[in-house]
Scaffold this motif. Structure first.
Motif, short mmCIF file in Angstrom:
data_model
loop_
_atom_site.label_atom_id
_atom_site.label_comp_id
_atom_site.label_asym_id
_atom_site.label_seq_id
_atom_site.Cartn_x
_atom_site.Cartn_y
_atom_site.Cartn_z
N GLN A 86 0.83 -1.20 0.00
CA GLN A 86 0.00 0.00 0.00
C GLN A 86 0.86 1.25 0.00
O GLN A 86 0.56 2.23 -0.69
CB GLN A 86 -0.95 0.00 1.20
N GLU A 87 1.95 1.22 0.74
CA GLU A 87 2.88 2.34 0.73
C GLU A 87 3.52 2.52 -0.65
O GLU A 87 3.74 3.64 -1.11
CB GLU A 87 3.96 2.16 1.80
N GLU A 90 1.09 4.28 -2.86
CA GLU A 90 1.04 5.71 -2.58
C GLU A 90 2.20 6.45 -3.24
O GLU A 90 2.03 7.54 -3.80
CB GLU A 90 1.06 5.93 -1.06
N GLY A 136 -3.35 -2.90 -5.92
CA GLY A 136 -4.10 -1.81 -5.32
C GLY A 136 -5.58 -1.87 -5.67
O GLY A 136 -6.45 -1.68 -4.80
N TRP A 137 -5.88 -2.12 -6.93
CA TRP A 137 -7.29 -2.25 -7.34
C TRP A 137 -7.93 -3.47 -6.67
O TRP A 137 -9.05 -3.41 -6.16
CB TRP A 137 -7.39 -2.40 -8.86
N ALA A 139 -7.14 -4.96 -3.90
CA ALA A 139 -7.29 -4.81 -2.46
C ALA A 139 -8.27 -3.70 -2.07
O ALA A 139 -8.58 -3.53 -0.89
CB ALA A 139 -5.92 -4.53 -1.83
N TRP A 141 -7.70 -0.45 -2.52
CA TRP A 141 -7.01 0.76 -2.09
C TRP A 141 -7.21 1.92 -3.05
O TRP A 141 -7.01 3.07 -2.67
CB TRP A 141 -5.50 0.49 -1.95
N LYS A 143 -9.53 4.23 -4.62
CA LYS A 143 -10.90 4.68 -4.38
C LYS A 143 -11.09 6.09 -4.94
O LYS A 143 -10.12 6.83 -5.12
CB LYS A 143 -11.19 4.70 -2.87
#
Length: 492
Positions: A86-87, A90, A136-137, A139, A141, A143
């Motif tokens: 996730q980091e 970002e 990311g999609w 999970a 994350w 949005k």
């Protein structure tokens, strides 16, 4: 730096993909996801160089070296090695609005300038980028993040291709009301109709991001051509600023004898018709099925024509390149960190070779004329081998070699020789100044035209280029437009 000795211990590993014989049976994407442990190993190969070149985004010898949008590559490689997905996402989104697009269609100039690539195969940067965004999609994350405040300013973006989308995304983040105008029936521009579905899925990938932008507040208005459906004057009067991101869509032609014969099409006409038919559930009006196909020109567009023709079920296929075959390794005049101009068997040529037995490309070959039948339809392409010689002004020009003439049977010819400029009527409607190549005259990093409040970015300003350069310019023009509207900007 995840593992100081990773670049010594681990070899480069490419993601798996379906075999050419299997994947040509449909229009689905054919790259397979790599297991997470393998991705960590590949990320560990990043050296965390003292002076990394992968994210420089400069032009050397007229080609991109490093990432044009300055992706923070060593940072997210380290995060992936440590399992901090996730980091990593970002950090990736700090510089890249649409990593699911670049992770699929970018030629990865970052890998060409990877320091490890000086003496070993480079880090698999592109596949790691692709894997980060897809996780990311998956999970949840990724949005919708609409702006907390609106400025009340209205911006019209003309063109929904890579530059237009990134400009719209950034300006919407700044709080402006953004409307994107697209003359086609679906948004996405080049991403929708210029790149085949097997490279970039339209429903699952392109529309996924378009829908997210809509949820964040961006409005898309399709089937609307500026200058026809809406006048340039009306657009200027209704919006506080206008950004032109129309691309370089005027194709380079081949004015030889027989050019007007039926069955000769520009590559983008062929690719657009195919994708539109696929999405509409219809038969394509330009089919290669059971035909001898000749593709004139190389590059990504030529490769896409090869892959599309093979999936149609063409009878034979030849691709003509006027340039010489690149070397297997970097030539002395092509040093690192320049983009490596080396021989590659891209996906389309790999599929053609699997079906017909060999790479379909014929190098140092020029077309001398097209031959037609009694009904005015193309039936053959006349070619000759060439050699490059200097003219009286010192410029290299191709010279046909006598005795090398050849006649190739063809019922479909596709011209994939690139693009020369944006289409001129829109530029004239706004009264825009043009540069020597008929692009919109607007200085790089400023993007301002001769008309106050009208900006230009992407291929319509810089000329035909990479998708990732369009993303770079879209972000840049958003920054300058925001500065124009508000007097200052916080956009990167």
């Amino acid at each position: 730096m995840g593992k100081p000795t990773g670049f010594i211990e681990y070899l480069r590993e490419e993601p798996s993909e379906l075999s050419p014989g299997d994947r040509i049976r449909n229009w689905d994407e054919f790259h397979l996801p790599m297991p997470e442990d393998n991705l960590k190993t590949q990320a560990a190969r990043c050296m965390d160089c003292g002076t990394p070149f992968c994210h420089t985004g400069i032009t050397i010898n007229r080609m991109a070296s490093g990432c044009p949008i300055n992706n923070l590559i060593p940072e997210w490689n380290d995060l992936i090695y440590r399992g901090l997905w996730q980091e990593a996402l970002e950090r990736l989104h700090k510089t890249n609005n649409f990593p699911e697009f670049t992770g699929r269609v970018c030629p990865a100039p970052c890998e060409g300038s990877c320091v490890l690539g000086i003496h070993n195969p480079p880090v698999t940067i592109k596949n790691i980028e692709y894997s980060i965004i897809e996780k990311g999609w998956e999970a949840g994350w990724v949005k919708p993040e609409p702006p907390q405040k609106r400025t009340g300013k209205k911006v019209a973006v003309v063109g929904s291709g890579p530059a237009g989308l990134s400009a719209a995304a950034q300006l919407n983040k700044a709080g402006h009301w953004v409307t994107v105008f697209e003359r086609a029936d679906r948004p996405g521009g080049l991403l929708m109709y210029g790149i085949p579905n097997m490279k970039l899925d339209k429903q699952e990938i392109v529309m996924r991001r378009i829908k997210l932008l809509e949820q964040e507040g961006v409005t898309f208005t399709c089937n609307t051509e500026i200058g026809k459906d809406i006048s340039a004057e009306q657009l200027r009067s209704e919006y506080d600023s206008v950004i032109l991101c129309t691309g370089s869509t005027k194709p380079r032609d081949l004015p030889v004898e027989g050019r007007s014969l039926k069955g000769i099409h520009f590559a983008m006409e062929f690719l657009t018709a195919n994708t539109q038919a696929l999405l509409d559930g219809k038969d394509t009006p330009i089919s290669a099925r059971n035909k001898d196909v000749v593709i004139i020109g190389g590059g990504d567009t030529g490769t896409d024509c090869v892959g599309t023709s093979v999936r149609h079920g063409c009878r034979s296929l030849e691709q003509l390149e006027i340039m010489p075959q690149p070397p297997l390794e970097r030539a002395p005049n092509n040093p690192w960190p320049e983009w490596p101009k080396v021989y590659r068997l891209d996906y389309g040529q790999e599929e053609a070779a699997a079906k017909f037995g060999d790479d379909p490309r014929g190098y140092l070959t020029t077309t001398t004329k097209f031959e037609g039948d009694e009904q005015g339809h193309i039936k053959a392409v006349h070619t000759a081998k060439i050699q490059w010689e200097r003219d009286a002004n010192g410029r290299f020009i191709p010279q046909p070699i006598p005795g090398t003439e050849k006649v190739i049977p063809a019922q479909l010819v596709l011209l994939a020789m690139g693009f020369v400029s944006p289409e001129q009527p829109l530029l004239d409607a706004f009264g825009l100044e043009k540069d020597a190549r008929n692009n919109i005259k607007a200085e790089h990093e400023k993007y301002t035209t001769n008309i106050p409040g009208i900006f230009a970015a992407g291929d319509c300003r810089r000329g035909q280029s990479l998708v990732v350069w369009a993303f770079n310019e879209g972000r840049g023009v958003a920054r300058e437009c925001d500065r124009y509207l508000m007097g200052a900007t916080d956009l990167p």
